[in-house]
Write a protein that holds these residues in place. Structure first.
Motif, PDB file in Angstrom:
ATOM      1  N   GLU A  67       1.511   4.369  -2.848  1.00 52.92           N
ATOM      2  CA  GLU A  67       1.289   5.685  -2.709  1.00 52.92           C
ATOM      3  C   GLU A  67       2.278   6.696  -3.417  1.00 52.92           C
ATOM      4  OE1 GLU A  67       1.379   6.503   1.394  1.00 52.92           O
ATOM      5  OE2 GLU A  67      -0.246   5.113   1.791  1.00 52.92           O
ATOM      6  N   ASP A  73       0.764  -1.133  -0.059  1.00 47.29           N
ATOM      7  CA  ASP A  73       0.156  -0.021  -0.134  1.00 47.29           C
ATOM      8  C   ASP A  73       0.762   1.256  -0.113  1.00 47.29           C
ATOM      9  OD1 ASP A  73      -2.483  -1.484  -0.150  1.00 47.29           O
ATOM     10  OD2 ASP A  73      -2.287  -1.525   2.108  1.00 47.29           O
ATOM     11  N   ARG A  74       1.918   1.101   0.842  1.00 52.85           N
ATOM     12  CA  ARG A  74       2.756   2.414   0.644  1.00 52.85           C
ATOM     13  C   ARG A  74       3.649   2.431  -0.607  1.00 52.85           C
ATOM     14  NH1 ARG A  74       4.241   7.175   1.665  1.00 52.85           N
ATOM     15  NH2 ARG A  74       6.135   7.654   2.475  1.00 52.85           N
ATOM     16  N   ARG A 127       0.454  -2.592  -9.336  1.00 56.86           N
ATOM     17  CA  ARG A 127       0.688  -3.401  -8.055  1.00 56.86           C
ATOM     18  C   ARG A 127       0.695  -4.949  -8.571  1.00 56.86           C
ATOM     19  NH1 ARG A 127      -1.741  -3.346  -2.876  1.00 56.86           N
ATOM     20  NH2 ARG A 127      -2.539  -1.186  -3.311  1.00 56.86           N
TER      21      ARG A 127
END
Length: 133
Positions: A33, A29-30, A56
């Motif tokens: 970002e 998730d980081r 991803r």
């Protein structure tokens, strides 16, 4: 170079450091970002990945293939566009904590294009390749 561009370069250098840490920690998730919504990966031996779902998927595949992956981005040149909304970031990426710049197995070169998205620097293009034949 202006003081503003110096500050922008310093900000990108800090982002490179935090991106390296997130990638090595496999904090998906980081990692995501850091990418612009229309970002792309252009990695060797893979088709281009455009947009967050494809980016991803590429990261997940690399984590599966290299579960002990280590990344350390070391920028050697960052150029900020005169408008301040785009930047290029060129340097070395180390794949081992003790990698040396001339180690073709554990060091590669990278080129990242950053753009401003909602006031923050985000990766538009992420590309790297090895120096080895």
């Amino acid at each position: 170079m202006s003081k503003k561009h110096d500050a922008e370069e310093a900000a990108i250098r800090e982002l490179d450091k935090k991106w390296s840490e997130a990638a090595t920690a496999k904090n998906m998730d980081r990692v995501m970002e850091f990418y612009a919504t229309d970002g792309s990966l252009v990695w060797p031996d893979q088709p281009p990945a455009h947009g967050h779902p494809a980016i991803r998927a590429s990261w997940e595949a690399i984590y599966k293939a290299a579960p002990d992956m280590y990344l350390d981005f070391r920028p050697t040149r960052i150029d900020i566009a005169s408008g301040g909304d785009m930047a290029s970031d060129f340097g070395l990426v180390h794949f081992a904590p003790d990698a040396k710049p001339n180690d073709p197995k554990n060091t590669a070169k990278y080129l990242v294009v950053w753009k401003r998205e909602h006031g923050a620097w985000k990766v538009l293009y992420d590309s790297w390749n090895r120096n080895a034949p």
